[in-house]
Design a protein around this motif. Structure first.
Motif, mmCIF file in Angstrom:
data_model
loop_
_atom_site.group_PDB
_atom_site.id
_atom_site.type_symbol
_atom_site.label_atom_id
_atom_site.label_comp_id
_atom_site.label_asym_id
_atom_site.label_seq_id
_atom_site.Cartn_x
_atom_site.Cartn_y
_atom_site.Cartn_z
ATOM 1 N N SER A 40 0.963 9.171 8.725
ATOM 2 C CA SER A 40 2.072 9.915 9.333
ATOM 3 C C SER A 40 3.185 10.162 8.321
ATOM 4 O O SER A 40 3.975 11.088 8.473
ATOM 5 C CB SER A 40 2.616 9.195 10.566
ATOM 6 O OG SER A 40 3.383 8.084 10.149
ATOM 7 N N GLU A 41 3.238 9.339 7.282
ATOM 8 C CA GLU A 41 4.241 9.550 6.234
ATOM 9 C C GLU A 41 3.758 10.566 5.196
ATOM 10 O O GLU A 41 4.432 10.807 4.189
ATOM 11 C CB GLU A 41 4.580 8.206 5.568
ATOM 12 C CG GLU A 41 5.357 7.281 6.507
ATOM 13 C CD GLU A 41 5.403 5.820 6.056
ATOM 14 O OE1 GLU A 41 5.433 5.575 4.826
ATOM 15 O OE2 GLU A 41 5.396 4.938 6.931
ATOM 16 N N GLY A 42 2.592 11.113 5.406
ATOM 17 C CA GLY A 42 2.082 12.136 4.487
ATOM 18 C C GLY A 42 1.640 11.578 3.149
ATOM 19 O O GLY A 42 1.609 12.288 2.137
ATOM 20 N N LEU A 43 1.281 10.294 3.141
ATOM 21 C CA LEU A 43 0.945 9.665 1.864
ATOM 22 C C LEU A 43 -0.553 9.641 1.582
ATOM 23 O O LEU A 43 -0.967 9.195 0.516
ATOM 24 C CB LEU A 43 1.495 8.223 1.844
ATOM 25 C CG LEU A 43 3.022 8.102 1.779
ATOM 26 C CD1 LEU A 43 3.467 6.662 2.003
ATOM 27 C CD2 LEU A 43 3.528 8.609 0.416
ATOM 28 N N VAL A 44 -1.357 10.089 2.528
ATOM 29 C CA VAL A 44 -2.810 9.893 2.413
ATOM 30 C C VAL A 44 -3.556 11.223 2.448
ATOM 31 O O VAL A 44 -3.443 11.973 3.410
ATOM 32 C CB VAL A 44 -3.327 8.992 3.570
ATOM 33 C CG1 VAL A 44 -4.822 8.737 3.425
ATOM 34 C CG2 VAL A 44 -2.561 7.681 3.630
ATOM 35 N N LYS A 96 -10.014 9.959 13.075
ATOM 36 C CA LYS A 96 -8.946 10.148 14.083
ATOM 37 C C LYS A 96 -7.724 10.825 13.481
ATOM 38 O O LYS A 96 -6.995 11.520 14.165
ATOM 39 C CB LYS A 96 -8.514 8.796 14.650
ATOM 40 C CG LYS A 96 -9.303 8.374 15.843
ATOM 41 C CD LYS A 96 -8.645 7.185 16.532
ATOM 42 C CE LYS A 96 -9.732 6.234 17.008
ATOM 43 N NZ LYS A 96 -9.352 4.824 16.932
ATOM 44 N N HIS A 97 -7.501 10.564 12.203
ATOM 45 C CA HIS A 97 -6.339 11.160 11.548
ATOM 46 C C HIS A 97 -6.698 12.434 10.798
ATOM 47 O O HIS A 97 -5.896 12.957 10.037
ATOM 48 C CB HIS A 97 -5.690 10.136 10.608
ATOM 49 C CG HIS A 97 -5.075 8.995 11.360
ATOM 50 N ND1 HIS A 97 -3.820 9.058 11.908
ATOM 51 C CD2 HIS A 97 -5.574 7.791 11.704
ATOM 52 C CE1 HIS A 97 -3.572 7.929 12.557
ATOM 53 N NE2 HIS A 97 -4.616 7.144 12.448
ATOM 54 N N GLY A 98 -7.934 12.887 10.986
ATOM 55 C CA GLY A 98 -8.352 14.134 10.340
ATOM 56 C C GLY A 98 -8.466 14.011 8.828
ATOM 57 O O GLY A 98 -8.318 15.002 8.111
ATOM 58 N N LEU A 99 -8.727 12.785 8.342
ATOM 59 C CA LEU A 99 -8.775 12.580 6.889
ATOM 60 C C LEU A 99 -10.211 12.442 6.393
ATOM 61 O O LEU A 99 -11.028 11.749 7.015
ATOM 62 C CB LEU A 99 -7.992 11.317 6.521
ATOM 63 C CG LEU A 99 -6.480 11.418 6.758
ATOM 64 C CD1 LEU A 99 -5.835 10.049 6.652
ATOM 65 C CD2 LEU A 99 -5.859 12.396 5.747
ATOM 66 N N MET A 128 -1.900 0.138 9.225
ATOM 67 C CA MET A 128 -1.626 0.744 7.908
ATOM 68 C C MET A 128 -1.953 2.232 7.897
ATOM 69 O O MET A 128 -1.107 3.056 7.529
ATOM 70 C CB MET A 128 -2.463 0.064 6.827
ATOM 71 C CG MET A 128 -2.061 -1.354 6.518
ATOM 72 S SD MET A 128 -2.927 -1.805 4.977
ATOM 73 C CE MET A 128 -2.979 -3.542 5.107
ATOM 74 N N LEU A 129 -3.175 2.583 8.275
ATOM 75 C CA LEU A 129 -3.567 3.990 8.158
ATOM 76 C C LEU A 129 -2.692 4.901 9.017
ATOM 77 O O LEU A 129 -2.192 5.918 8.509
ATOM 78 C CB LEU A 129 -5.066 4.156 8.460
ATOM 79 C CG LEU A 129 -5.589 5.581 8.344
ATOM 80 C CD1 LEU A 129 -5.329 6.158 6.948
ATOM 81 C CD2 LEU A 129 -7.079 5.641 8.646
ATOM 82 N N PRO A 130 -2.438 4.548 10.294
ATOM 83 C CA PRO A 130 -1.576 5.440 11.078
ATOM 84 C C PRO A 130 -0.199 5.625 10.442
ATOM 85 O O PRO A 130 0.308 6.747 10.385
ATOM 86 C CB PRO A 130 -1.463 4.724 12.439
ATOM 87 C CG PRO A 130 -2.683 3.871 12.518
ATOM 88 C CD PRO A 130 -2.997 3.450 11.117
ATOM 89 N N GLU A 167 0.854 -1.197 0.000
ATOM 90 C CA GLU A 167 0.000 0.000 0.000
ATOM 91 C C GLU A 167 0.893 1.252 0.000
ATOM 92 O O GLU A 167 0.630 2.221 -0.707
ATOM 93 C CB GLU A 167 -0.933 0.005 1.216
ATOM 94 C CG GLU A 167 -2.020 -1.068 1.172
ATOM 95 C CD GLU A 167 -3.079 -0.797 0.106
ATOM 96 O OE1 GLU A 167 -3.689 0.279 0.133
ATOM 97 O OE2 GLU A 167 -3.292 -1.666 -0.754
ATOM 98 N N ARG A 168 1.968 1.201 0.790
ATOM 99 C CA ARG A 168 2.910 2.331 0.836
ATOM 100 C C ARG A 168 3.558 2.546 -0.537
ATOM 101 O O ARG A 168 3.655 3.663 -1.031
ATOM 102 C CB ARG A 168 3.991 2.065 1.885
ATOM 103 C CG ARG A 168 5.066 3.143 1.913
ATOM 104 C CD ARG A 168 6.213 2.755 2.830
ATOM 105 N NE ARG A 168 5.876 2.910 4.229
ATOM 106 C CZ ARG A 168 5.954 1.931 5.140
ATOM 107 N NH1 ARG A 168 6.337 0.717 4.789
ATOM 108 N NH2 ARG A 168 5.645 2.170 6.393
#
Ligand code: DI6
Ligand code: FE
Length: 411
Positions: free
Chosen positions: A206-210, A236-239, A200-202, A153-154
Motif C-alpha cells: 500500500s506504500e507503493g514500495l513493492v 491478492k495485491h495484484g503483484l 508486511m506485504l499489505p 523491510e520497509r
C-alpha cells in the motif's frame, strides 16, 4: 507539424548496433544510427537509410557498439555490513548451510541491516550500485529480505526506491520477506509467514514500495507450502511473483512459481525436467546466477541443455549479495555464465538484456533496441558484441543513455 516531423532530441551516428531484438542473434546493424525523442527510441537502422530529419544534438559514436542498456534482474544490493569473515570460515571447512544453521549467514546481514539507519544503508549500497552502473546497467532489480521485520523491510525498500530516484537507473523492487526465518520466530515458520502475508506485504504494497514478490524455497528457507501462501498473498495485491528455486536442492519451487504465472525462477542448479516443462508452459524465465554457483563452489550445473531445448528464456544476473555472490560486475556474471555454464556470448548478452527484461515484466519497455522502447542503451569500446562476455576485468563501457539522458562513464 506532424508527430513524425518533430525534431529528434538526439541522434547517434557512426555506431554499430546489437539490437538484441531478433531471437538467436545479436540483431546486428553495422554502420547504424539511433535517434531519441522524449526518452524513447524514435528511429534506428542503417545510417544509409537515415531519413532527413532534424536532431537537436548529434553524437559521433566513433565506430563503437551500442547495445540495449544492461539489466541486472536479481540483486540484493541493499544490505548492511559484509561477510568476509564467513568467506574465510568456509575456506576453513564450514559449509554455507552449517553457517546458516549457527545463526550466521543471512542472519548476520539481517543484524547489520536492522542496525543501519536509512541514510547509512543508502550510503553503504551506493558504491555497489555505482559499480554496476559503470558497466552499462540501466535497469536494476533490488530485493528486500535482510530486514525480516516490517520496519527493516520497509527501510530496505525505501532505500531501493531512493536509488531509483537519485541515480540514473530504473529500479524494480522485490519484497523478499520470506528470505529466512528471523530468530524471533524460531520454530514458528508458519507464524512468520502469517506476518509476511497479513502484515508486511499489505503495508509495503500500500506504500507503493513493492513491484514483485519473491521467496527462498529451500530446506534452510521456506517450504513449498509456505511459499505458495506468499504467492497467494501477492496475487491478492495484484503483484507478480518470482522465486529463489532449486538452488541447493529440488523443492519443486520452479514448478510452483510457474503455476502462479511467475516472472522468473532463479538459481535452478537442482531444476528437474518437470520444473523445466512447467516453466516452459508458463513462460517463466530461468535466471542463472553464476556468481553464487562460483562463490559456493557448487558443482551441480543448472540443466542448460534442457532449458535451451524447451525454449525457456535464460537470463543472467549478479545475485549481488554479501553471503553467496559479493559481485558487482554484470559483465563478470556474463563471462561466468559462459565459462561455468557454457552459455554462448550471445546467450549471455540476451540474458542481461531482452530475457532479463522479461524476467522483470518489462519486455515491452526495455531490453532491446526497438522503436518505441525506452532510450536506454550503452556504448562500448569493443570490436564485436561477443567481446562483452569474453574479457575478465577492464570496462569497455564508454557512455550510457538512460531514458534519453546521456551519462559518460568516465573511462
Ligand atoms: N539465495 C542466495 O544465494 C542468497 N539468498 C538466497 O535466497 C544468499 C543470501 C545470503 O546468504 O545473504
Ligand atoms: Fe538471490
Amino acid at each position: 507539424m506532424t508527430e513524425q516531423l518533430q525534431p529528434w532530441d538526439s541522434l547517434w551516428v557512426n555506431v554499430h548496433l546489437a539490437t538484441m531484438s531478433s531471437a538467436g542473434g545479436y540483431g546486428e546493424i553495422r554502420d547504424g544510427a539511433i535517434a531519441v525523442r522524449d526518452g524513447r527510441i524514435a528511429w534506428l537502422g542503417r545510417r544509409s537509410d537515415l531519413p532527413a530529419h532534424q536532431a537537436a544534438t548529434t553524437h559521433d559514436g566513433k565506430g563503437r557498439w551500442v547495445t540495449p542498456g544492461l539489466i541486472d534482474c536479481h540483486t540484493h544490493v541493499v544490505y548492511g555490513g559484509n561477510r568476509s569473515d564467513e568467506f574465510e570460515a568456509r575456506l576453513n571447512g564450514a559449509s554455507y548451510e552449517d553457517i546458516a544453521r549457527q545463526g550466521g549467514g543471512i542472519m548476520s546481514t539481517v543484524r547489520a541491516t536492522r542496525e543501519a539507519s536509512e541514510d547509512g544503508l543508502l550510503e553503504a549500497s551506493l558504491p555497489r550500485v555505482q559499480n554496476l552502473l559503470a558497466e552499462g546497467v540501466t535497469t536494476l532489480e533490488i530485493k528486500s529480505g535482510y530486514g525480516l521485520n516490517l520496519d527493516t523491510e520497509r527501510k530496505m525498500l525505501r532505500v531501493a526506491r531512493r536509488i531509483g530516484e537519485t541515480m540514473p537507473v530504473r529500479v524494480r523492487t522485490t519484497f523478499l520477506g520470506a528470505h529466512a526465518l528471523p530468530p524471533e520466530y524460531a520454530e514458528q515458520a508458519d507464524r512468520y509467514i502469517d506476518l509476511v502475508c497479513d502484515t508486511m506485504l499489505p503495508a509495503l504494497a500500500s506504500e507503493g514500495l513493492v513491484d514483485a514478490v519473491d521467496a527462498f524455497c529451500e530446506r534452510i528457507g521456506f517450504s513449498a507450502a509456505q511459499t505458495a501462501r506468499v504467492f497467494e498473498a501477492a496475487r491478492k495485491h495484484g503483484l507478480p511473483v518470482k522465486l529463489h528455486a532449486e538452488q541447493l536442492s529440488d523443492q519443486g519451487g520452479a514448478a510452483l512459481v510457474a503455476q502462479h504465472g511467475g516472472l522468473s525462477a532463479d538459481h535452478l542448479e537442482y531444476l528437474s525436467p518437470e520444473g523445466i516443462a512447467a516453466m516452459c508452459k508458463a513462460g517463466t524465465v530461468a535466471v542463472l546466477l553464476p556468481g553464487a554457483f562460483y562463490f559456493l563452489r557448487e558443482t551441480r550445473l543448472p540443466p542448460i541443455a534442457g532449458l535451451r531445448e524447451a525454449g525457456v528464456p535464460i537470463a543472467v544476473s549478479t545475485d549481488c549479495n554479501p553471503g553467496t555472490s559479493p559481485m558487482t560486475s554484470l559483465l563478470l556474471a556474463m563471462n561466468m555464465a559462459c565459462t561455468l555454464f557454457r552459455l554462448t556470448p550471445q546467450e549471455a548478452l540476451a540474458g542481461t538484456t531482452i530475457h532479463a527484461a522479461k524476467a522483470l515484466g518489462l519486455a515491452d519497455v526495455v531490453g532491446s533496441l526497438e522503436v518505441g522502447k525506452a532510450a536506454d542503451f550503452s556504448v562500448w569500446e569493443i570490436e564485436r558484441p561477443g567481446e562483452l562476455a569474453y574479457a575478465i576485468g577492464g570496462n569497455p563501457c564508454r557512455c550510457v543513455v538512460n531514458g534519453g539522458n546521456v551519462r559518460f562513464t568516465g573511462h
